[in-house]
Design a protein around this motif. Structure first.
Motif, short mmCIF file in Angstrom:
data_model
loop_
_atom_site.label_atom_id
_atom_site.label_comp_id
_atom_site.label_asym_id
_atom_site.label_seq_id
_atom_site.Cartn_x
_atom_site.Cartn_y
_atom_site.Cartn_z
N LEU A 1 -6.39 6.97 8.81
CA LEU A 1 -6.95 7.80 8.08
C LEU A 1 -6.81 9.28 8.70
N LEU B 1 -4.44 3.93 5.17
CA LEU B 1 -3.23 4.26 4.39
C LEU B 1 -3.69 5.78 3.43
N LYS B 2 -5.18 5.53 3.41
CA LYS B 2 -5.78 6.69 2.68
C LYS B 2 -5.47 8.02 3.75
N PHE C 1 -9.25 3.78 -4.45
CA PHE C 1 -9.05 3.12 -3.08
C PHE C 1 -8.38 1.79 -3.22
N ALA D 1 -6.44 -0.33 4.29
CA ALA D 1 -6.37 0.66 3.05
C ALA D 1 -7.06 1.98 3.38
N THR E 1 -1.05 3.02 10.81
CA THR E 1 -1.34 1.83 9.54
C THR E 1 -0.13 0.85 9.01
N TYR F 1 -5.85 1.01 -4.90
CA TYR F 1 -4.54 1.49 -4.89
C TYR F 1 -3.91 1.42 -3.32
N PHE F 2 -4.79 1.88 -2.56
CA PHE F 2 -4.63 1.78 -1.08
C PHE F 2 -4.81 0.30 -0.61
N GLY G 1 -1.74 8.02 7.97
CA GLY G 1 -1.34 6.63 7.73
C GLY G 1 -0.13 6.07 8.60
N GLY H 1 -1.60 -1.49 -1.58
CA GLY H 1 -0.32 -0.94 -0.73
C GLY H 1 -0.36 -1.53 0.67
N ALA H 2 -1.72 -1.61 1.06
CA ALA H 2 -1.75 -2.35 2.48
C ALA H 2 -1.17 -3.83 2.10
#
Length: 172
Positions: A73, A131-132, A8, A128, A80, A10-11, A77, A14-15
Motif C-alpha cells: 500500500l 495492490l492498492k 477494492f 488487495a 505485494t 478489482y484489487f 504494490g 488482481g491479488a
C-alpha cells in the motif's frame, strides 16, 4: 474510469490472479522436472509440530506474510506482487510434488481446505490492500477506515486458520 473510482474488489481479484498464476507456475515447474530425488525431498515442506506450538508458529508466519503483502500500500504494490506470486508458486509446487509422490487428491484436500478457507482469503485481502499501492497516492480519499477494518478481519481469519491448521490438519 478515473483512478479514484477503482473499487477494492478489482484489487482483490488482481491479488487472486497473481496468486493463481504462481500456483500454476509451481505445478508446471514440478511436472517439467523429472528429477525424482528432488520430489522425494519435498518432505521438508511438512510442519511436524502439532497443537498450540504449531498454531502459534503458523499464526506468526502468516501475520508476517500479511504485513509484507499489505506493505505494498505504501510501496507502490511491488512487495505485494512478488510475495503473492512466490506464495502461489510455493503452494503449486507443494501440491504438484505431493501428487507426483502418489498422495491422493482427497488427502491433499483434507490437509489444505480446513484451514485454507480462512487463510487464503485473509492473505488475498492483505494482497488487495497492498495492490492498492498502485493508485493509493493518486486517490483524494485514502480509505484508512476500510484498511483498518480489513486488518481486523485478516487477523481474525489468520488466527482461526492457524488454530485449525495446528489442531486439525496437522493430525490428518
Amino acid at each position: 474510469m478515473k483512478i479514484e473510482n477503482l473499487k477494492f474488489q478489482y484489487f482483490f481479484w488482481g491479488a487472486f490472479f497473481i496468486f493463481i498464476t504462481g500456483v500454476v507456475s509451481g505445478i508446471v515447474v514440478v511436472y517439467s522436472m523429472h528429477d525424482q530425488d528432488w520430489l522425494e525431498s519435498s518432505e521438508i515442506l511438512v510442519n511436524n509440530k502439532v497443537g498450540f506450538e504449531a498454531s502459534l508458529g503458523i499464526f506468526m508466519r502468516n501475520i508476517g506474510v500479511a504485513v509484507i503483502l499489505a506493505s505494498g500500500l505504501l510501496l507502490f504494490g511491488l512487495p505485494t506482487l512478488i510475495v503473492l506470486f512466490i506464495n502461489g508458486l510455493w503452494i503449486g509446487t507443494v501440491i504438484a510434488s505431493r501428487l507426483a509422490e502418489g498422495v491422493s487428491l482427497a488427502t491433499l484436500l483434507l490437509k489444505l481446505l480446513p484451514h485454507g478457507v480462512f487463510e487464503l482469503p485473509a492473505l488475498l485481502l492483505a494482497g488487495a490492500i497492498g495492490l492498492k499501492g498502485f493508485v493509493f497516492y493518486y486517490e483524494p480519499k485514502k480509505g484508512w477506515r476500510l484498511y483498518f477494518r480489513l486488518t481486523g478481519w485478516i487477523i481474525l481469519m489468520l488466527l482461526v486458520a492457524a488454530l485449525i491448521e495446528g489442531f486439525v490438519t496437522s493430525v490428518v
